[in-house]
Design a protein around this motif. Structure first.
Motif, short mmCIF file in Angstrom:
data_model
loop_
_atom_site.label_atom_id
_atom_site.label_comp_id
_atom_site.label_asym_id
_atom_site.label_seq_id
_atom_site.Cartn_x
_atom_site.Cartn_y
_atom_site.Cartn_z
N LEU A 160 4.28 -29.76 -6.20
CA LEU A 160 4.43 -28.35 -6.56
C LEU A 160 3.57 -27.46 -5.66
CD1 LEU A 160 5.73 -29.63 -9.08
CD2 LEU A 160 4.62 -27.86 -10.45
N SER A 161 4.15 -26.30 -5.33
CA SER A 161 3.38 -25.24 -4.68
C SER A 161 3.45 -24.01 -5.58
CB SER A 161 3.94 -24.91 -3.29
OG SER A 161 5.27 -24.41 -3.37
N TRP A 162 2.38 -23.22 -5.57
CA TRP A 162 2.25 -22.08 -6.46
C TRP A 162 2.05 -20.79 -5.66
CZ3 TRP A 162 2.76 -22.79 -11.72
CH2 TRP A 162 2.66 -24.12 -12.17
N SER A 163 2.62 -19.71 -6.15
CA SER A 163 2.43 -18.41 -5.50
C SER A 163 2.68 -17.29 -6.50
CB SER A 163 3.36 -18.25 -4.29
OG SER A 163 4.72 -18.24 -4.71
N ILE A 164 2.28 -16.08 -6.11
CA ILE A 164 2.60 -14.88 -6.87
C ILE A 164 3.67 -14.12 -6.09
CG2 ILE A 164 1.74 -12.70 -7.81
CD1 ILE A 164 0.60 -15.11 -9.22
N GLN A 165 4.78 -13.83 -6.77
CA GLN A 165 5.88 -13.11 -6.12
C GLN A 165 6.26 -11.90 -6.96
OE1 GLN A 165 9.11 -15.79 -5.18
NE2 GLN A 165 7.74 -17.35 -4.35
N SER A 166 6.82 -10.90 -6.31
CA SER A 166 7.22 -9.65 -6.97
C SER A 166 8.70 -9.41 -6.76
CB SER A 166 6.41 -8.47 -6.43
OG SER A 166 5.03 -8.67 -6.61
N GLY A 167 9.33 -8.78 -7.74
CA GLY A 167 10.74 -8.45 -7.64
C GLY A 167 11.22 -7.71 -8.87
N GLY A 168 12.07 -6.71 -8.67
CA GLY A 168 12.62 -5.96 -9.80
C GLY A 168 11.58 -5.24 -10.62
N GLY A 169 10.50 -4.83 -9.97
CA GLY A 169 9.46 -4.10 -10.69
C GLY A 169 8.54 -4.97 -11.51
N ALA A 170 8.63 -6.29 -11.36
CA ALA A 170 7.79 -7.22 -12.11
C ALA A 170 7.10 -8.18 -11.15
CB ALA A 170 8.61 -7.98 -13.14
N LYS A 221 -0.43 -5.56 -18.00
CA LYS A 221 0.12 -4.29 -17.52
C LYS A 221 -0.65 -3.73 -16.33
CE LYS A 221 2.04 -2.98 -22.01
NZ LYS A 221 2.06 -1.97 -23.10
N ASP A 222 -1.91 -4.08 -16.21
CA ASP A 222 -2.73 -3.53 -15.14
C ASP A 222 -2.73 -4.42 -13.90
OD1 ASP A 222 -4.07 -5.59 -16.30
OD2 ASP A 222 -6.05 -4.61 -16.27
N PHE A 223 -1.87 -5.47 -13.87
CA PHE A 223 -1.88 -6.37 -12.72
C PHE A 223 -1.16 -5.74 -11.55
CE2 PHE A 223 0.14 -9.61 -10.07
CZ PHE A 223 -0.95 -10.40 -9.75
N ALA A 224 -1.76 -5.84 -10.37
CA ALA A 224 -1.14 -5.38 -9.13
C ALA A 224 -1.46 -6.40 -8.05
CB ALA A 224 -1.66 -4.01 -8.74
N PRO A 225 -0.45 -6.86 -7.29
CA PRO A 225 -0.72 -7.84 -6.24
C PRO A 225 -1.74 -7.29 -5.25
CG PRO A 225 1.63 -7.58 -6.59
CD PRO A 225 0.96 -6.49 -7.36
N SER A 226 -2.66 -8.12 -4.89
CA SER A 226 -3.68 -7.73 -3.93
C SER A 226 -4.15 -8.99 -3.23
CB SER A 226 -4.85 -7.04 -4.64
OG SER A 226 -5.54 -7.95 -5.45
N ARG A 227 -5.08 -8.84 -2.37
CA ARG A 227 -5.62 -9.99 -1.66
C ARG A 227 -6.82 -10.59 -2.39
NH1 ARG A 227 -1.36 -11.62 0.91
NH2 ARG A 227 -0.32 -9.87 1.96
N GLU A 228 -7.10 -10.07 -3.62
CA GLU A 228 -8.20 -10.66 -4.37
C GLU A 228 -7.86 -12.10 -4.74
OE1 GLU A 228 -8.94 -9.32 -8.36
OE2 GLU A 228 -6.88 -8.58 -8.59
N GLY A 229 -8.89 -12.91 -4.93
CA GLY A 229 -8.66 -14.31 -5.23
C GLY A 229 -8.05 -14.52 -6.61
N LEU A 230 -6.95 -15.25 -6.68
CA LEU A 230 -6.33 -15.64 -7.94
C LEU A 230 -6.45 -17.15 -8.08
CD1 LEU A 230 -3.10 -13.45 -7.78
CD2 LEU A 230 -5.13 -13.03 -9.17
N HIS A 231 -6.64 -17.60 -9.32
CA HIS A 231 -6.89 -19.02 -9.55
C HIS A 231 -6.08 -19.50 -10.75
CE1 HIS A 231 -9.47 -22.48 -8.51
NE2 HIS A 231 -9.29 -22.83 -9.77
N LEU A 232 -5.55 -20.71 -10.63
CA LEU A 232 -4.73 -21.29 -11.70
C LEU A 232 -5.33 -22.60 -12.17
CD1 LEU A 232 -2.03 -21.34 -13.37
CD2 LEU A 232 -1.09 -22.71 -11.49
N THR A 233 -5.43 -22.75 -13.49
CA THR A 233 -5.73 -24.04 -14.10
C THR A 233 -4.61 -24.38 -15.07
OG1 THR A 233 -7.04 -23.09 -15.90
CG2 THR A 233 -8.23 -23.72 -13.88
N ALA A 234 -4.32 -25.68 -15.21
CA ALA A 234 -3.25 -26.13 -16.10
C ALA A 234 -3.36 -27.63 -16.26
CB ALA A 234 -1.88 -25.75 -15.54
N SER A 246 -1.70 -18.16 -3.93
CA SER A 246 -1.50 -17.18 -2.86
C SER A 246 -0.53 -16.08 -3.29
CB SER A 246 -0.97 -17.87 -1.60
OG SER A 246 0.28 -18.47 -1.87
N ILE A 247 -0.58 -14.96 -2.58
CA ILE A 247 0.37 -13.86 -2.79
C ILE A 247 1.47 -14.02 -1.77
CG2 ILE A 247 0.68 -11.36 -2.89
CD1 ILE A 247 -1.26 -12.34 -4.95
#
Length: 252
Positions: A160-170, A221-234, A246-247
């Motif tokens: 698996l690879s993980w990323s943050i993607q945007s589309g359709g205003g979400a 609601k206040d999330f906006a893609p940026s270059r700040e570090g994002l981290h996932l645990t699961a 990554s973005i």
């Protein structure tokens, strides 16, 4: 092949003995009666390479006779959505049955062709058929969907690879399985710099099938893609997930 079904599986892990409850909704003075249900073991199958048969055990714990139906479907995730398509590669015997009170039933699953290349994914739909209609009573029967994974001769693994993607205003957390075996993802926590949690919209299915893309909508609601570090645990079948995300400029 018949029409494909789009189906949303139940959230989370099903217990080792799952209940299919029949709820009799009484009208007028009849009230309501909840029956003890149908126990089913197991609630998922992993068929090893070369294994062509498996056994599903049913037990009628209700206070009345039960009729049931078992159907097999090929399982895919086109566009990240669970889709079931009727198949004759996996068959259930018997496909229809009747159980008296406290009686059991063995249903044999037969794989007619082994998996080739990568893992093959199926689902068994077990329907408890509603009893004949009675005056003033509406019978509601529930369905259990059981995953079946068949392994090929070659060794397979998810990737698996993980990323943050945007589309359709979400915005979405997106997982792509580049491997040839499914993975199961639970207890996801996405966080921003400093450990600030980012809410994810619930996604009923924890499975990511081979070659599939799954996405979870970001609900903060206040999330906006940026270059700040994002981290996932699961938690995954392959072990704990603990990594940066990554973005991506690609649409989900």
């Amino acid at each position: 092949m018949g029409r494909a079904l789009r189906w949303a599986p139940p959230a989370g892990r099903i217990a080792a003995i799952a209940a299919l409850a029949v709820l009799a909704c009484g009208l007028g003075s009849r009230g309501q009666e909840a029956n003890r249900g149908l126990s089913v073991v197991p609630v998922s199958f992993e068929m090893a390479s070369g294994q062509m048969t498996a056994v599903l055990n049913l037990q009628n714990n209700t206070e009345h006779d039960v009729d049931f139906q078992v159907r097999a479907f090929a399982w895919g995730q086109p566009g990240g959505v669970d889709q079931l398509t009727p198949t004759d590669t996996l068959i259930a015997s018997p496909p229809l049955g009747h159980m008296s009170v406290n009686a059991g039933q063995v249903v044999r699953l037969v794989l007619r062709r082994p998996a080739q290349g990568g893992e093959a994914a199926y689902r068994i739909l077990l329907d408890q058929l509603p009893p004949p209609p009675q005056p003033g009573v509406v019978g509601l029967a529930l369905r259990l969907s059981i995953p079946v994974f068949a392994q090929p001769k070659t060794r397979v693994a998810p990737r698996l690879s993980w990323s943050i993607q945007s589309g359709g205003g979400a915005h979405y957390l997106v997982a792509v399985n580049h491997g040839d075996r499914h993975d199961t993802i639970r207890d996801m926590v996405l966080s921003a710099a400093g450990g600030r949690p980012i809410a994810l919209e619930a996604n009923a299915s924890p499975y990511v099938l081979p070659g599939a893309t799954r996405r979870w909508r970001i609900a903060s609601k206040d999330f906006a893609p940026s270059r700040e570090g994002l981290h996932l645990t699961a938690r995954a079948d392959t072990g704990p997930v603990d990594q940066p995300v990554s973005i991506s400029d690609a649409a989900p």
